[in-house]
Design a protein around this motif. Sequence first.
Motif, mmCIF file in Angstrom:
data_model
loop_
_atom_site.group_PDB
_atom_site.id
_atom_site.type_symbol
_atom_site.label_atom_id
_atom_site.label_comp_id
_atom_site.label_asym_id
_atom_site.label_seq_id
_atom_site.Cartn_x
_atom_site.Cartn_y
_atom_site.Cartn_z
ATOM 1 N N ALA A 138 -2.457 4.850 -0.303
ATOM 2 C CA ALA A 138 -1.414 4.885 -1.336
ATOM 3 C C ALA A 138 -1.297 6.295 -1.908
ATOM 4 C CB ALA A 138 -1.736 3.883 -2.438
ATOM 5 N N THR A 147 0.846 -1.202 0.000
ATOM 6 C CA THR A 147 0.000 0.000 0.000
ATOM 7 C C THR A 147 0.874 1.241 0.000
ATOM 8 O OG1 THR A 147 -1.908 -1.014 1.079
ATOM 9 C CG2 THR A 147 -1.631 1.354 1.373
ATOM 10 N N PHE A 148 1.870 1.283 0.888
ATOM 11 C CA PHE A 148 2.698 2.480 0.999
ATOM 12 C C PHE A 148 3.825 2.514 -0.024
ATOM 13 C CE2 PHE A 148 0.487 2.206 5.039
ATOM 14 C CZ PHE A 148 -0.028 3.496 5.108
ATOM 15 N N ARG A 149 3.968 1.448 -0.794
ATOM 16 C CA ARG A 149 4.802 1.496 -2.006
ATOM 17 C C ARG A 149 3.977 1.972 -3.201
ATOM 18 N NH1 ARG A 149 9.777 -1.388 -2.000
ATOM 19 N NH2 ARG A 149 10.191 -2.379 0.024
ATOM 20 N N GLN A 150 2.735 2.351 -2.927
ATOM 21 C CA GLN A 150 1.808 2.900 -3.923
ATOM 22 C C GLN A 150 1.455 1.858 -4.997
ATOM 23 O OE1 GLN A 150 3.030 6.908 -5.193
ATOM 24 N NE2 GLN A 150 4.391 6.957 -3.396
ATOM 25 N N THR A 179 -6.896 1.028 0.836
ATOM 26 C CA THR A 179 -5.560 0.904 0.247
ATOM 27 C C THR A 179 -5.305 1.995 -0.791
ATOM 28 O OG1 THR A 179 -3.974 -0.607 -0.788
ATOM 29 C CG2 THR A 179 -6.239 -0.819 -1.501
ATOM 30 N N TYR A 180 -6.321 2.365 -1.565
ATOM 31 C CA TYR A 180 -6.137 3.432 -2.562
ATOM 32 C C TYR A 180 -5.967 4.794 -1.893
ATOM 33 C CZ TYR A 180 -6.677 0.900 -6.948
ATOM 34 O OH TYR A 180 -6.456 0.094 -8.035
ATOM 35 N N TRP A 232 -5.467 2.880 -10.517
ATOM 36 C CA TRP A 232 -4.523 3.652 -9.721
ATOM 37 C C TRP A 232 -4.158 4.957 -10.424
ATOM 38 C CZ3 TRP A 232 -2.876 5.550 -5.636
ATOM 39 C CH2 TRP A 232 -1.572 5.989 -5.417
ATOM 40 N N PRO A 234 -1.718 -0.064 -4.817
ATOM 41 C CA PRO A 234 -3.019 -0.518 -4.307
ATOM 42 C C PRO A 234 -3.717 -1.504 -5.230
ATOM 43 C CG PRO A 234 -3.202 1.701 -5.185
ATOM 44 C CD PRO A 234 -1.740 1.369 -5.161
#
Length: 586
Positions: A506, A434-437, A502-503, A565, A439
């Motif tokens: 992200a 998620t935080f690596r973008q 998650t989106y 995304w 989602p």
Amino acid sequence: MEEMQEFSIALEQTIDDYLGREPGWLRRDAFVRAAGDYLVEDGTLEDLEVCYFAQPVGRSRMEVAGYSVSDDGRVLDLVSVYYGEHGQTISRDQVRRRLNWTKLFATACHDGHHLRMEESSPQFDMVQDIHSRWHDFGKIRIFLLTDGRSTLQELPAEELNGLPIVQNLWDIERLRRLASSGRQEEPISVDFEEFGEPLPCLPAPGSEGDYQCLLTLIPGKLLADIYELHGSKLLQRNVRAFLQARGKVNKGINETIRKHPDRFLAYNNGISATATGATFEQRGNETYLLRLSDLQIVNGGQTTASLHHAAIRDGADLSRIQVPTKITVVQPDLLDQLVPNISRYANSQNSINEADFEANSPFHVELERVSRSVWAPAVLGSTRQSRWYYERVRGQYNVDRARRHTAAKQKSFDEEFPRGQRFTKTDAAKYDLTFRQLPHVVSLGAQKCFQWWTLNVLAESPTVPDENYFQALAAKRILFEHGRAEIRKLNPGAGYLANVTTYTLARLAAEVDLDDALATVWRRQGLPDSIRRAVAELSRPVRQVLLAAPGSGNVTEWCKKEDCWKSVLDISWASPLAKVATQAGK
């Protein structure tokens, strides 16, 4: 009885955990998730989307509790549920009735029931998804999950619209055996005589007492048939082989099967397998292999999947194909010690990293060790510190807690490792990606997300987790779960919470100094008001983008695409995000 009691208590605690995280779920749904997790980790199910749907059909009803479609699109898995029996015996008629309800649901999907449903709901997505893929299905599997007990031993094979149906019953006793066996999968046993003929084999001379090696040739059709029966569960002890076989077909292997089947033996290196038992028969001077217990293919997953694909999808004739096979028979008590090394060295000709070996990989072992040694800061207003518990193997938390044999020691364990501060391998993958973008990868589902993380993050950029890594991972967990709770408050009972969460996070990660924000979250063990407000505000336009799925309007499938995304990245967001980073420490 004591073991069953302990398992039932642990299962109900897991159900409570899920109820605290999933809005709108009943205990029935949380039970499906908890029981389904065991089957997914076992390899019996590839994945599971919990999605309850029920509706009257004439004098009966259709009902389903969840579903999954295999990566190659050939197998539809439907989950039925019978919850609330608390270990009581359920009758055969009750079992058959619920299985029949699920078959009626499958018929409704085939007949286009989604056209009569409200759009933009997870239930609509499920029915539409099954309907759109129906022409690819080669088999339907129905799993009845229950907390009751059943004496039913076998369920008949059936057909639905020309598709074979395989029915499975997982009652509380069978679930307990799986959970407490200390194994990650129920063993696969193969009787070669049931498939036709025993295999002539050559036991290697000089094998030591803790293992025995056999060399044999497995007919291509037999190998494809075994894979058809057991699927990717055959490959659970090697994640690289497991992933190679999921829907991917090697073009070179396929060409040999089609054009030069008689050269397959010369061109292909064959497969390596392990087992915990083997039964032989001596016929004159030749040795024949009759049966194998606990069979696992540790190298050659792509060969196996390609043969299966060629036979099932392309109708290829495998009668002239022989697959060279090395089988290592290992004593059961040495299984977890020897098999990972056999798997590792069998794959040494490929570019493979230690992180490919899932729970037993050095990465996960070290992450577990660090999690037991790092104290989290005390929450504001408290002087009591605690730790975050990384559950490397499913059920590990409950086992560790149960080892404290007195109530006082268990209370001390609960204070040091609160149940709410536990997370698993699949959770770690979800938070990190998620935080690596990514989602859209997270939206693929827990197991596929974890597998992507394993091959594309852990294997590509090997990391030895230290205290800083673990603190950042725990902070991602805090930010994800607290952000999820904030989004849930804004849209109580609304669907697609996991996707919106998650989106949203992200996109937030794309706008803030993430390292600074995570450090602040770790110190606070919670969210600063500035980030909390940003999550709430950003989630509104994100939800609108996700619900505006193009084409078919299937929100679930839309969320799995990178284009989704990109659409979220295009949101014009006027929030003063620059202030989030500077105010994060305030």
